[in-house]
Enzyme design. Structure first.
Site, PDB file in Angstrom:
ATOM      1  N   GLY A  16      26.638 -29.593 -37.969  1.00  0.00           N
ATOM      2  CA  GLY A  16      27.160 -29.336 -39.253  1.00  0.00           C
ATOM      3  C   GLY A  16      27.565 -30.634 -39.920  1.00  0.00           C
ATOM      4  CD  GLU A  65      31.747 -24.484 -34.230  1.00  0.00           C
ATOM      5  OE1 GLU A  65      31.547 -23.478 -34.125  1.00  0.00           O
ATOM      6  OE2 GLU A  65      30.858 -25.604 -34.646  1.00  0.00           O
ATOM      7  CG  HIS A 109      29.474 -23.214 -29.999  1.00  0.00           C
ATOM      8  ND1 HIS A 109      30.198 -23.932 -30.620  1.00  0.00           N
ATOM      9  CD2 HIS A 109      28.331 -23.251 -30.676  1.00  0.00           C
ATOM     10  CE1 HIS A 109      29.555 -24.564 -31.861  1.00  0.00           C
ATOM     11  NE2 HIS A 109      28.209 -24.078 -31.697  1.00  0.00           N
ATOM     12  CE  LYS A 129      28.250 -23.145 -35.653  1.00  0.00           C
ATOM     13  NZ  LYS A 129      28.538 -24.635 -35.744  1.00  0.00           N
ATOM     14  CG  ASN A 170      26.921 -19.733 -33.594  1.00  0.00           C
ATOM     15  OD1 ASN A 170      27.711 -18.805 -33.994  1.00  0.00           O
ATOM     16  ND2 ASN A 170      27.427 -21.009 -33.187  1.00  0.00           N
ATOM     17  CB  SER A 192      21.836 -30.641 -38.468  1.00  0.00           C
ATOM     18  OG  SER A 192      23.387 -30.890 -38.822  1.00  0.00           O
ATOM     19  CD  GLU A 220      24.799 -25.628 -30.629  1.00  0.00           C
ATOM     20  OE1 GLU A 220      24.140 -25.076 -31.181  1.00  0.00           O
ATOM     21  OE2 GLU A 220      26.112 -25.545 -30.618  1.00  0.00           O
TER      22      GLU A 220
HETATM   23  P1  13P Z   1      24.714 -26.368 -37.512  1.00  0.00           P
HETATM   24  O1  13P Z   1      23.272 -25.716 -37.590  1.00  0.00           O
HETATM   25  O2  13P Z   1      25.489 -25.851 -38.911  1.00  0.00           O
HETATM   26  O3  13P Z   1      24.788 -27.895 -37.277  1.00  0.00           O
HETATM   27  O4  13P Z   1      25.319 -25.631 -36.180  1.00  0.00           O
HETATM   28  C1  13P Z   1      24.906 -25.782 -34.964  1.00  0.00           C
HETATM   29  C2  13P Z   1      25.702 -25.008 -34.043  1.00  0.00           C
HETATM   30  O5  13P Z   1      26.430 -25.184 -33.869  1.00  0.00           O
HETATM   31  C3  13P Z   1      24.949 -23.860 -33.660  1.00  0.00           C
HETATM   32  O6  13P Z   1      25.653 -23.176 -32.468  1.00  0.00           O
END
Ligand code: 13P
Length: 249
Positions: free
Chosen positions: A172, A96, A94, A11, A9, A211, A166
């Site tokens: 992140g 976010e 997601h 983003k 992903n 992560s 997640e």
């Molecule tokens: P990270 O791998 O950067 O922690 O992000 C995870 C994520 O949100 C994937 O959708």
């Protein structure tokens, strides 16, 4: 049994040139025996899907509208439009999107339905915040988020759809759920599906995200209920992403 899947992903990262270069490098060296999927920003999907048509690479979107087809929904992209340019997968719910765009559980359920109706494979994300985690409320939150998808789509929808756990506190942040902790939550997620249909629960892939890096991927993917990963930051470097894909074999 369940084939492992690794999805990147991206983003809101990259450029057209970077997308091309990154995916060329992934396709060149991606391992067999694991499903590999990239979810770039929507504007790059068409070009990447066309460029790698006929390869084993899956191309997906990071979100879709809950509304079908066309309409007065400025800025939205429908599942049909994503399928039209070659996407075959889509992430919905997601954290976010839930947090930054205020997407409620029922909207996520409707996005899951919109994806299925168009033939896209939806990956629904669930997971608790740090506060919920510390308050011991992870199960309750996941049950509610998953419950909304099940209420709208029914268990049969998971013949096709996937789930990604997640934990928001791990996204992140460099903090990862320990393999043991991830396994416990994944097993809980599967038990929620099993309440409706044991066979579908057994076959549904549950990915872990938060992560995931080359250094921790193998241990996470070795857990019996962890069927691969949804990768953020590490999906932006071909070598890291490929190492994570290799760890899923
Ligand atoms: P990270 O791998 O950067 O922690 O992000 C995870 C994520 O949100 C994937 O959708």
């Amino acid at each position: 049994m369940r084939k492992k899947l690794v999805a990147g992903n991206w983003k809101m990262h990259g450029s057209r040139a970077m997308a091309r270069e990154l995916v060329d490098a992934i396709v060149k060296d991606m391992p067999e025996g694991v499903d590999v999927l990239v979810c770039p920003p929507a504007v790059y999907i068409g070009e990447l899907a066309a460029r790698h048509a006929g390869t084993a690479l899956g191309v997906g979107a990071q979100d879709c509208s809950e509304h079908a087809g066309q309409g007065a929904y400025t800025g939205d992209v429908s599942a049909q439009m994503l399928a039209d340019v070659g996407a075959t997968w889509v992430i919905v719910g997601h954290s976010e999107r839930r947090q930054l765009h205020g997407e409620p559980d029922d909207m996520v359920g409707r996005k899951f339905a919109a994806a299925l109706a168009t033939g896209l494979t939806p990956i629904v994300c669930v997971g608790e915040t740090r506060e919920e985690h510390e308050a011991g409320r992870a199960h309750e939150v996941i049950e509610r988020q998953l419950g909304a998808v099940l209420a709208i789509n029914g268990i049969e929808a998971f013949h096709k759809g996937l789930i990604a756990y997640e934990p928001i506190w791990a996204i992140g942040t460099g903090l990862t759920a320990s393999p043991d902790k991830a396994q416990k939550i994944h097993s809980f997620i599967r038990s929620q599906l099993a309440k409706e249909d044991a066979n579908i629960a057994r076959l549904t892939r549950v990915l872990y995200g938060g992560s995931v890096k080359p250094a921790n991927a193998a241990e996470l993917f070795a857990q019996p209920d962890v069927d691969g990963g949804l990768i953020g930051g590490a999906a932006l470097a071909a070598s890291d992403f490929l190492a994570i894909c290799a760890a899923a074999r």
